[in-house]
Design an enzyme around this catalytic site. Structure first.
Site, PDB file in Angstrom:
ATOM      1  N   GLU A 103      15.148  11.965 -12.870  1.00 49.34           N
ATOM      2  CA  GLU A 103      14.156  12.600 -13.749  1.00 49.34           C
ATOM      3  C   GLU A 103      12.733  12.315 -13.267  1.00 49.34           C
ATOM      4  OE1 GLU A 103      13.945  14.702 -16.295  1.00 49.34           O
ATOM      5  OE2 GLU A 103      16.023  15.073 -16.819  1.00 49.34           O
TER       6      GLU A 103
ATOM      7  N   THR B 188       2.760   4.162  -2.774  1.00 50.39           N
ATOM      8  CA  THR B 188       2.220   4.904  -3.923  1.00 50.39           C
ATOM      9  C   THR B 188       1.755   3.928  -5.006  1.00 50.39           C
ATOM     10  OG1 THR B 188       3.867   6.573  -3.416  1.00 50.39           O
ATOM     11  CG2 THR B 188       2.705   6.830  -5.484  1.00 50.39           C
ATOM     12  N   ALA B 189       2.539   2.875  -5.243  1.00 50.55           N
ATOM     13  CA  ALA B 189       2.199   1.930  -6.319  1.00 50.55           C
ATOM     14  C   ALA B 189       0.895   1.202  -6.002  1.00 50.55           C
ATOM     15  CB  ALA B 189       3.343   0.934  -6.514  1.00 50.55           C
TER      16      ALA B 189
ATOM     17  N   GLY C 296       0.811  -1.215   0.000  1.00 51.23           N
ATOM     18  CA  GLY C 296       0.000   0.000   0.000  1.00 51.23           C
ATOM     19  C   GLY C 296       0.841   1.259   0.000  1.00 51.23           C
TER      20      GLY C 296
ATOM     21  N   ILE D 286       7.010   7.289 -10.487  1.00 51.39           N
ATOM     22  CA  ILE D 286       5.544   7.339 -10.383  1.00 51.39           C
ATOM     23  C   ILE D 286       4.947   7.234 -11.785  1.00 51.39           C
ATOM     24  CG2 ILE D 286       3.593   8.837  -9.740  1.00 51.39           C
ATOM     25  CD1 ILE D 286       5.281   9.703  -7.302  1.00 51.39           C
TER      26      ILE D 286
ATOM     27  N   THR E 290      10.847   9.715 -12.590  1.00 46.34           N
ATOM     28  CA  THR E 290      10.092   8.876 -13.524  1.00 46.34           C
ATOM     29  C   THR E 290       9.432   7.651 -12.892  1.00 46.34           C
ATOM     30  OG1 THR E 290      12.284   8.036 -14.097  1.00 46.34           O
ATOM     31  CG2 THR E 290      11.228   9.495 -15.683  1.00 46.34           C
TER      32      THR E 290
ATOM     33  N   LYS F 149       5.139  22.166 -10.561  1.00 44.82           N
ATOM     34  CA  LYS F 149       6.502  21.953 -11.080  1.00 44.82           C
ATOM     35  C   LYS F 149       6.504  22.197 -12.590  1.00 44.82           C
ATOM     36  CE  LYS F 149       9.747  18.119 -11.949  1.00 44.82           C
ATOM     37  NZ  LYS F 149       9.992  16.681 -11.810  1.00 44.82           N
TER      38      LYS F 149
ATOM     39  N   ILE G 249       5.683  -2.635   8.398  1.00 43.28           N
ATOM     40  CA  ILE G 249       6.762  -2.508   7.396  1.00 43.28           C
ATOM     41  C   ILE G 249       6.826  -1.073   6.874  1.00 43.28           C
ATOM     42  CG2 ILE G 249       7.517  -3.263   5.092  1.00 43.28           C
ATOM     43  CD1 ILE G 249       6.406  -6.034   5.762  1.00 43.28           C
TER      44      ILE G 249
ATOM     45  N   GLU H 188       8.551  12.381  -4.498  1.00 48.04           N
ATOM     46  CA  GLU H 188       7.730  13.578  -4.346  1.00 48.04           C
ATOM     47  C   GLU H 188       7.727  14.475  -5.569  1.00 48.04           C
ATOM     48  OE1 GLU H 188       8.948  15.083  -0.399  1.00 48.04           O
ATOM     49  OE2 GLU H 188       7.397  13.680   0.225  1.00 48.04           O
TER      50      GLU H 188
HETATM   51  P1  FAD Z   1       6.783   1.076  -1.079  1.00 48.79           P
HETATM   52  O1  FAD Z   1       6.512   2.503  -0.826  1.00 48.79           O
HETATM   53  O2  FAD Z   1       8.010   0.494  -0.461  1.00 48.79           O
HETATM   54  O3  FAD Z   1       5.517   0.269  -0.580  1.00 48.79           O
HETATM   55  C1  FAD Z   1       5.573  -1.113  -0.365  1.00 48.79           C
HETATM   56  C2  FAD Z   1       4.327  -1.560   0.329  1.00 48.79           C
HETATM   57  O4  FAD Z   1       4.355  -2.964   0.461  1.00 48.79           O
HETATM   58  C3  FAD Z   1       4.140  -1.000   1.731  1.00 48.79           C
HETATM   59  O5  FAD Z   1       2.784  -0.677   1.964  1.00 48.79           O
HETATM   60  C4  FAD Z   1       4.533  -2.173   2.637  1.00 48.79           C
HETATM   61  O6  FAD Z   1       3.894  -2.114   3.869  1.00 48.79           O
HETATM   62  C5  FAD Z   1       4.021  -3.325   1.782  1.00 48.79           C
HETATM   63  N1  FAD Z   1       4.640  -4.602   2.088  1.00 48.79           N
HETATM   64  C6  FAD Z   1       5.900  -5.021   1.866  1.00 48.79           C
HETATM   65  N2  FAD Z   1       6.084  -6.274   2.326  1.00 48.79           N
HETATM   66  C7  FAD Z   1       4.889  -6.669   2.828  1.00 48.79           C
HETATM   67  C8  FAD Z   1       4.431  -7.844   3.465  1.00 48.79           C
HETATM   68  N3  FAD Z   1       5.238  -8.886   3.699  1.00 48.79           N
HETATM   69  N4  FAD Z   1       3.152  -7.886   3.870  1.00 48.79           N
HETATM   70  C9  FAD Z   1       2.305  -6.853   3.683  1.00 48.79           C
HETATM   71  N5  FAD Z   1       2.694  -5.711   3.093  1.00 48.79           N
HETATM   72  C10 FAD Z   1       3.970  -5.617   2.681  1.00 48.79           C
HETATM   73  N6  FAD Z   1       9.625   8.491  -7.650  1.00 48.79           N
HETATM   74  C11 FAD Z   1       9.171   9.565  -8.311  1.00 48.79           C
HETATM   75  O7  FAD Z   1       8.303   9.440  -9.180  1.00 48.79           O
HETATM   76  N7  FAD Z   1       9.689  10.802  -8.045  1.00 48.79           N
HETATM   77  C12 FAD Z   1      10.687  11.002  -7.154  1.00 48.79           C
HETATM   78  O8  FAD Z   1      11.093  12.134  -6.930  1.00 48.79           O
HETATM   79  C13 FAD Z   1      11.221   9.859  -6.495  1.00 48.79           C
HETATM   80  N8  FAD Z   1      12.243   9.967  -5.616  1.00 48.79           N
HETATM   81  C14 FAD Z   1      12.747   8.836  -5.028  1.00 48.79           C
HETATM   82  C15 FAD Z   1      13.896   8.925  -4.239  1.00 48.79           C
HETATM   83  C16 FAD Z   1      14.447   7.763  -3.689  1.00 48.79           C
HETATM   84  C17 FAD Z   1      15.686   7.859  -2.876  1.00 48.79           C
HETATM   85  C18 FAD Z   1      13.822   6.513  -3.876  1.00 48.79           C
HETATM   86  C19 FAD Z   1      14.377   5.271  -3.268  1.00 48.79           C
HETATM   87  C20 FAD Z   1      12.690   6.420  -4.669  1.00 48.79           C
HETATM   88  C21 FAD Z   1      12.167   7.567  -5.260  1.00 48.79           C
HETATM   89  N9  FAD Z   1      11.068   7.488  -6.108  1.00 48.79           N
HETATM   90  C22 FAD Z   1      10.622   8.597  -6.762  1.00 48.79           C
HETATM   91  C23 FAD Z   1      10.372   6.217  -6.286  1.00 48.79           C
HETATM   92  C24 FAD Z   1       9.101   6.220  -5.456  1.00 48.79           C
HETATM   93  O9  FAD Z   1       9.400   6.429  -4.102  1.00 48.79           O
HETATM   94  C25 FAD Z   1       8.390   4.881  -5.627  1.00 48.79           C
HETATM   95  O10 FAD Z   1       8.235   4.590  -6.976  1.00 48.79           O
HETATM   96  C26 FAD Z   1       7.019   4.931  -5.029  1.00 48.79           C
HETATM   97  O11 FAD Z   1       7.059   5.380  -3.718  1.00 48.79           O
HETATM   98  C27 FAD Z   1       6.372   3.560  -5.061  1.00 48.79           C
HETATM   99  O12 FAD Z   1       6.879   2.711  -4.111  1.00 48.79           O
HETATM  100  P2  FAD Z   1       6.148   1.328  -3.901  1.00 48.79           P
HETATM  101  O13 FAD Z   1       4.726   1.610  -3.600  1.00 48.79           O
HETATM  102  O14 FAD Z   1       6.469   0.470  -5.063  1.00 48.79           O
HETATM  103  O15 FAD Z   1       6.895   0.719  -2.647  1.00 48.79           O
END
Ligand code: FAD
Length: 497
Positions: A343, A16-17, A14, A347, A345, A80, A44, A51
């Protein structure tokens, strides 16, 4: 008759993805067709960064029927218009990568070709001076009405800086109102069918959640795609050697800059992202060339305000999962790959992943042709963006550290070499696909020696007048814009009414 419709979709994660996927599915799939369950673990948590965005997020919000003013309020967002790159081409230099194009396509010839010819005649105006987005951004301005109305110029556009956690929460509420069931708990086991497709996930409290289609949004852990289905990771860190970031928010005491700043540092770069209530800062670095302590010190010494939290360190490896879709599971978000935040990218890639999935939405047969098409399309997207990001590091003239020497001298992907050579010799690039490249190439000192010979029908005087008229139009339009803060204030006022 047995239905072949997907009846149960399970999203694991849960961040952003996860919530972007849940919201898009709840909006676009008929509610009586399938049930959507999202599992997330508060213990977790999420990665909590991410952002800075690119303009496609506006389409995403529009499709969901989200009003911009409400979005700005709930996600503490600002606008932006592009990215200002400091010290990238060389120390002391800067350039602006704006959203939208420079000038306008005239007689079927890209505007930067006119700029190149003017430069060859001795004119010394910066490419930015022909971009509404760049000039507005650098003056801290933003139009009150949406910039989609036709102007004398190619369209210009904008995106947002958002609070990532607030955006996920906003989409969570949106999805919940449309029937998405949220389950809090930690997945500790994944059960598979005999053909290895995923059957169910088991939570720490013993609850079993079954599904027909599973979306892996579990972040870097890639719980389903990597840990269960063993899809390998293609490691691109030899081309994108940064592998760590230290992030810290600080107070926002400066007037709103409607752009992201990316300042190159000796072993990476630093971001500055203004939100309404704080500024997000981070230092992305390569642990091969710099320690965590050094990276943190550099960040803390260059904050534009007082820090409001402890610095948080994140680790990553640039690359992507070999397949984003395997069996009955699709990886979206960090579980499918991560390039480099330079860049903004990631999101966008989430959005592409969800849209493509909805376009190719399967039934319970999971026809291989759909899977293949999805994987090919996501692979193209990742590679295109990968090459674009590598360009920023490789094309630098910096030689003040081992990191920059490595980046300048590293072998790069063949298709990137091809594009750089094409641009360097002729200024040619397929703008439909690579619309953003000229700003970055020229900004990083890949300035083509030749311009489009068709422009020789123009005399020097004609061209000079043509360019001056463009600069004047851009400047007078930008002069008419209010400050960016006024746009935010006016939007928030609309919600209050
Ligand atoms: P996460 O945010 O890690 O979410 C994972 C989810 O899975 C969480 O809810 C967690 O609780 C759940 N989960 C994991 N394991 C389990 C389990 N066993 N059981 C139940 N739940 C579980 N993107 C941009 O577009 N612009 C930016 O400026 C940008 N800056 C970034 C800077 C950095 C340093 C990093 C590392 C990333 C950046 N990103 C940026 C990427 C962006 O943060 C991610 O693409 C976005 O937050 C999506 O993350 P996610 O939802 O895939 O993963």
């Amino acid at each position: 008759m047995i239905s072949n419709h997907i009846e149960n979709i399970v999203i694991v994660g849960g961040g952003t993805a996860g919530w972007m996927t849940a919201a898009a599915m709840a909006n676009r799939l008929p509610r009586n067709l399938c049930k959507i369950t999202l599992i997330e673990s508060d213990a977790i948590g999420t990665v909590g960064v991410g952002e800075s965005t690119i303009p496609h997020i506006r389409q995403f919000n529009e499709t969901l029927g989200i009003a911009e003013s409400e979005f700005l309020l709930k996600t503490h967002a600002t606008v932006k218009l592009g990215i200002k790159f400091n010290d990238w081409g060389a120390l002391g230099e800067c350039y602006f990568h704006p959203f939208g194009e420079h000038g306008e396509l005239t007689q079927g010839i890209d505007f930067h070709q006119y700029w190149l010819k003017a430069k060859s005649m001795g004119e010394d105006f910066r490419l930015e001076q022909y971009s509404i987005a760049a000039m507005a951004a650098l003056s801290g301005k933003f139009p009150l009405s949406t910039p989609n109305k036709p102007t004398a110029f190619k369209d210009y556009t904008y995106s947002y800086h958002i609070d990532a956690n607030a955006y996920a929460k906003f989409l969570r509420d949106y999805a919940a109102k449309r029937g998405v069931k949220r389950v809090e708990g930690k997945v500790i086991k994944v059960k598979q069918h005999l053909n290895e497709a995923i059957e169910s996930v088991v939570l720490e409290n013993g609850e079993i959640i079954s599904g027909d289609l599973f979306i892996d949004c579990s972040g870097f852990r890639a719980l389903l795609m990597a840990q269960t289905l063993k899809v390998p990771y293609l490691d691109w860190s030899h081309w994108l050697p940064t592998d760590s970031a230290v992030a810290v928010p600080c107070e926002n005491n400066i007037s709103l800059q409607p752009y992201t700043q990316a300042t190159a540092r000796i072993a990476g770069w630093q971001w500055q992202i203004p939100l309404q209530h704080r500024i997000g800062n981070g230092h992305v670095f390569s642990s091969q060339f710099m320690s965590e302590q050094q990276a943190t010190d550099i960040l803390l010494q260059s904050l534009p305000g007082k820090p409001t939290a402890e610095p948080k360190v994140l680790r990553f490896k640039a690359g992507r999962r070999q397949y984003s879709w395997q069996k009955n599971c699709i990886a979206i978000g960090l579980s499918s790959g991560f390039l480099e935040p330079l860049e903004s990218t990631s999101i966008y890639l989430i959005q592409q992943g969800v849209n493509k999935l909805l376009e190719l939405f399967p039934d319970k047969h999971f026809h291989q042709a759909l899977t293949n098409e999805y994987n090919a399309s996501m692979s193209d997207q990742y590679e295109l963006i990968r090459n674009f990001i590598i360009l920023h590091f490789h094309a630098s003239k910096r030689s003040d550290s081992d990191f920059w020497n490595y980046c300048r001298n590293m072998p790069i992907p063949e298709d990137l070499s091809y594009l750089i050579a094409l641009f360097a010799e002729s200024g040619r690039i397929d703008l439909r696909q690579f619309g953003v490249w000229p700003a970055v190439c020229i900004g990083q000192n890949i300035v083509p020696q030749n311009y489009d010979a068709r422009l020789d029908v123009m005399t020097h005087k004609q061209l000079s007048e043509f360019m001056a008229a463009h600069r004047k139009k851009v400047q007078s339009l930008v002069d008419s814009f209010p400050m960016a803060e006024e746009f935010i204030t006016a939007s928030l006022r609309q919600v209050a009414l």
